[in-house]
Design a protein around this motif. Structure first.
Motif, PDB file in Angstrom:
ATOM      1  N   LEU A  11       0.847  -1.194   0.000  1.00 54.45           N
ATOM      2  CA  LEU A  11       0.000   0.000   0.000  1.00 54.45           C
ATOM      3  C   LEU A  11       0.882   1.244   0.000  1.00 54.45           C
ATOM      4  CD1 LEU A  11      -2.669  -1.148   2.618  1.00 54.45           C
ATOM      5  CD2 LEU A  11      -2.864  -1.154   0.114  1.00 54.45           C
ATOM      6  N   SER A  12       0.394   2.294  -0.630  1.00 49.99           N
ATOM      7  CA  SER A  12       1.163   3.529  -0.731  1.00 49.99           C
ATOM      8  C   SER A  12       1.238   4.240   0.618  1.00 49.99           C
ATOM      9  CB  SER A  12       0.508   4.462  -1.754  1.00 49.99           C
ATOM     10  OG  SER A  12      -0.731   4.941  -1.240  1.00 49.99           O
ATOM     11  N   ALA A  13       2.152   5.200   0.715  1.00 44.11           N
ATOM     12  CA  ALA A  13       2.285   6.002   1.936  1.00 44.11           C
ATOM     13  C   ALA A  13       0.994   6.778   2.202  1.00 44.11           C
ATOM     14  CB  ALA A  13       3.476   6.951   1.820  1.00 44.11           C
ATOM     15  N   ALA A  14       0.330   7.219   1.154  1.00 40.30           N
ATOM     16  CA  ALA A  14      -0.938   7.953   1.318  1.00 40.30           C
ATOM     17  C   ALA A  14      -2.010   7.047   1.914  1.00 40.30           C
ATOM     18  CB  ALA A  14      -1.398   8.519  -0.019  1.00 40.30           C
ATOM     19  N   VAL A  15      -2.063   5.798   1.461  1.00 39.65           N
ATOM     20  CA  VAL A  15      -3.043   4.854   2.003  1.00 39.65           C
ATOM     21  C   VAL A  15      -2.661   4.478   3.438  1.00 39.65           C
ATOM     22  CG1 VAL A  15      -4.056   2.548   1.736  1.00 39.65           C
ATOM     23  CG2 VAL A  15      -3.759   4.033  -0.266  1.00 39.65           C
ATOM     24  N   GLU A  16      -1.379   4.358   3.712  1.00 39.67           N
ATOM     25  CA  GLU A  16      -0.939   4.074   5.079  1.00 39.67           C
ATOM     26  C   GLU A  16      -1.478   5.140   6.041  1.00 39.67           C
ATOM     27  OE1 GLU A  16       3.121   3.782   7.810  1.00 39.67           O
ATOM     28  OE2 GLU A  16       3.308   3.846   5.630  1.00 39.67           O
ATOM     29  N   LEU A 118     -10.377 -11.325  13.936  1.00 38.25           N
ATOM     30  CA  LEU A 118      -9.408 -10.987  12.899  1.00 38.25           C
ATOM     31  C   LEU A 118      -9.727  -9.606  12.370  1.00 38.25           C
ATOM     32  CD1 LEU A 118      -7.069 -12.055  11.017  1.00 38.25           C
ATOM     33  CD2 LEU A 118      -8.890 -12.638   9.388  1.00 38.25           C
ATOM     34  N   ILE A 119      -8.720  -8.759  12.275  1.00 35.83           N
ATOM     35  CA  ILE A 119      -8.850  -7.468  11.603  1.00 35.83           C
ATOM     36  C   ILE A 119      -8.285  -7.650  10.207  1.00 35.83           C
ATOM     37  CG2 ILE A 119      -8.121  -5.053  11.556  1.00 35.83           C
ATOM     38  CD1 ILE A 119      -7.809  -5.256  14.638  1.00 35.83           C
ATOM     39  N   ALA A 120      -9.033  -7.171   9.202  1.00 38.83           N
ATOM     40  CA  ALA A 120      -8.592  -7.282   7.812  1.00 38.83           C
ATOM     41  C   ALA A 120      -8.521  -5.893   7.186  1.00 38.83           C
ATOM     42  CB  ALA A 120      -9.547  -8.158   7.022  1.00 38.83           C
ATOM     43  N   VAL A 121      -7.337  -5.508   6.760  1.00 43.50           N
ATOM     44  CA  VAL A 121      -7.170  -4.294   5.965  1.00 43.50           C
ATOM     45  C   VAL A 121      -7.390  -4.757   4.530  1.00 43.50           C
ATOM     46  CG1 VAL A 121      -5.603  -2.441   5.281  1.00 43.50           C
ATOM     47  CG2 VAL A 121      -5.605  -3.280   7.645  1.00 43.50           C
ATOM     48  N   TRP A 122      -8.639  -4.622   4.103  1.00 44.54           N
ATOM     49  CA  TRP A 122      -9.091  -5.297   2.884  1.00 44.54           C
ATOM     50  C   TRP A 122     -10.083  -4.427   2.122  1.00 44.54           C
ATOM     51  CZ3 TRP A 122     -13.648  -9.072   2.781  1.00 44.54           C
ATOM     52  CH2 TRP A 122     -13.706  -9.745   1.566  1.00 44.54           C
ATOM     53  N   ASP A 123      -9.887  -4.373   0.822  1.00 50.39           N
ATOM     54  CA  ASP A 123     -10.764  -3.572  -0.039  1.00 50.39           C
ATOM     55  C   ASP A 123     -12.013  -4.328  -0.486  1.00 50.39           C
ATOM     56  OD1 ASP A 123      -9.736  -5.362  -1.893  1.00 50.39           O
ATOM     57  OD2 ASP A 123      -8.799  -3.835  -3.156  1.00 50.39           O
ATOM     58  N   GLY A 124     -12.168  -5.569  -0.049  1.00 53.91           N
ATOM     59  CA  GLY A 124     -13.346  -6.351  -0.397  1.00 53.91           C
ATOM     60  C   GLY A 124     -13.230  -7.078  -1.725  1.00 53.91           C
ATOM     61  N   GLU A 125     -12.116  -6.906  -2.408  1.00 50.71           N
ATOM     62  CA  GLU A 125     -11.907  -7.527  -3.717  1.00 50.71           C
ATOM     63  C   GLU A 125     -11.205  -8.884  -3.564  1.00 50.71           C
ATOM     64  OE1 GLU A 125     -13.030  -6.196  -6.625  1.00 50.71           O
ATOM     65  OE2 GLU A 125     -13.894  -4.567  -5.440  1.00 50.71           O
ATOM     66  N   ALA A 126     -11.244  -9.660  -4.641  1.00 52.29           N
ATOM     67  CA  ALA A 126     -10.593 -10.969  -4.661  1.00 52.29           C
ATOM     68  C   ALA A 126      -9.082 -10.827  -4.455  1.00 52.29           C
ATOM     69  CB  ALA A 126     -10.864 -11.660  -5.994  1.00 52.29           C
ATOM     70  N   GLY A 154     -11.452   6.438   0.345  1.00 51.85           N
ATOM     71  CA  GLY A 154     -10.327   7.040  -0.350  1.00 51.85           C
ATOM     72  C   GLY A 154      -9.119   6.130  -0.487  1.00 51.85           C
ATOM     73  N   ALA A 155      -9.122   5.015   0.217  1.00 48.65           N
ATOM     74  CA  ALA A 155      -8.004   4.058   0.121  1.00 48.65           C
ATOM     75  C   ALA A 155      -8.111   3.259  -1.168  1.00 48.65           C
ATOM     76  CB  ALA A 155      -8.011   3.111   1.314  1.00 48.65           C
ATOM     77  N   THR A 156      -6.971   2.987  -1.769  1.00 50.05           N
ATOM     78  CA  THR A 156      -6.912   2.150  -2.968  1.00 50.05           C
ATOM     79  C   THR A 156      -5.754   1.185  -2.821  1.00 50.05           C
ATOM     80  OG1 THR A 156      -5.477   3.722  -4.104  1.00 50.05           O
ATOM     81  CG2 THR A 156      -7.841   3.946  -4.509  1.00 50.05           C
ATOM     82  N   ARG A 157      -5.931   0.040  -3.419  1.00 50.27           N
ATOM     83  CA  ARG A 157      -4.863  -0.957  -3.424  1.00 50.27           C
ATOM     84  C   ARG A 157      -4.157  -0.819  -4.763  1.00 50.27           C
ATOM     85  NH1 ARG A 157      -5.663  -7.410  -3.711  1.00 50.27           N
ATOM     86  NH2 ARG A 157      -7.753  -6.713  -4.191  1.00 50.27           N
TER      87      ARG A 157
END
Length: 161
Positions: A11-16, A118-126, A154-157
């Motif tokens: 993940l980018s610094a902006a997403v971090e 469980l915590i998931a940092v997840w965009d919901g995609e496959a 605003g987060a993107t993978r």
């Protein structure tokens, strides 16, 4: 209370900057003296979570998916990985040698088996490869481990999972 982490790497610094406050908020839901975070301490959410748990006074356990796991992590992350590993109250291994997607999934299955949530940092995609975040979330749900999603607006993978 044992809480695990899974999440997208790269993940980018902006997403971090968007994700870390969400992880901190999740960690602060628990009494620090009773909190044990379980992580593979890879670069990204795994380490951010472990750092957050330690910052509030919790403990961490580390799952090492393979003997050569550290070698497959970015060299810029090695110092963080080593520091977090030294702070672990317990370390779990898969007994696999090569750091493959199968080893990563085996490590994640061990992790999920150890935790209450469980915590998931997840965009919901496959997942973009076997053993990715979506696979870990699906496994946790299959075996009845509750999953809390952290994916701020605003987060993107923008890199591989």
């Amino acid at each position: 209370m044992k809480v695990g982490i899974t999440g997208h790497r790269g993940l980018s610094a902006a997403v971090e900057k968007l994700v870390r406050p969400g992880l901190d908020a999740e960690v602060k839901k628990y009494e620090p003296t009773e909190l044990c975070g379980v992580s593979c301490v890879a670069d990204g959410p795994d380490s951010w979570f472990a750092e957050s748990v330690l910052a509030v006074g919790g403990r961490i356990e580390v799952v090492i998916p393979a003997d050569r796991y550290r070698d497959g992590l970015p060299s810029t992350h090695h110092a963080t990985y080593d520091a977090l590993l030294r702070q672990a109250v317990e370390v779990h291994h898969t007994d696999m040698d090569e750091s493959t997607s199968q080893a990563h999934m085996a490590g994640s299955e061990i992790l999920v088996g150890l935790v209450d949530r469980l915590i998931a940092v997840w965009d919901g995609e496959a997942a973009r490869g076997f053993g990715g975040t979506a696979d870990v979330v699906a496994y946790a749900r299959r075996i009845g481990v509750p999953v809390d999603i952290v994916w701020p607006e605003g987060a993107t993978r923008d890199a591989a999972d």
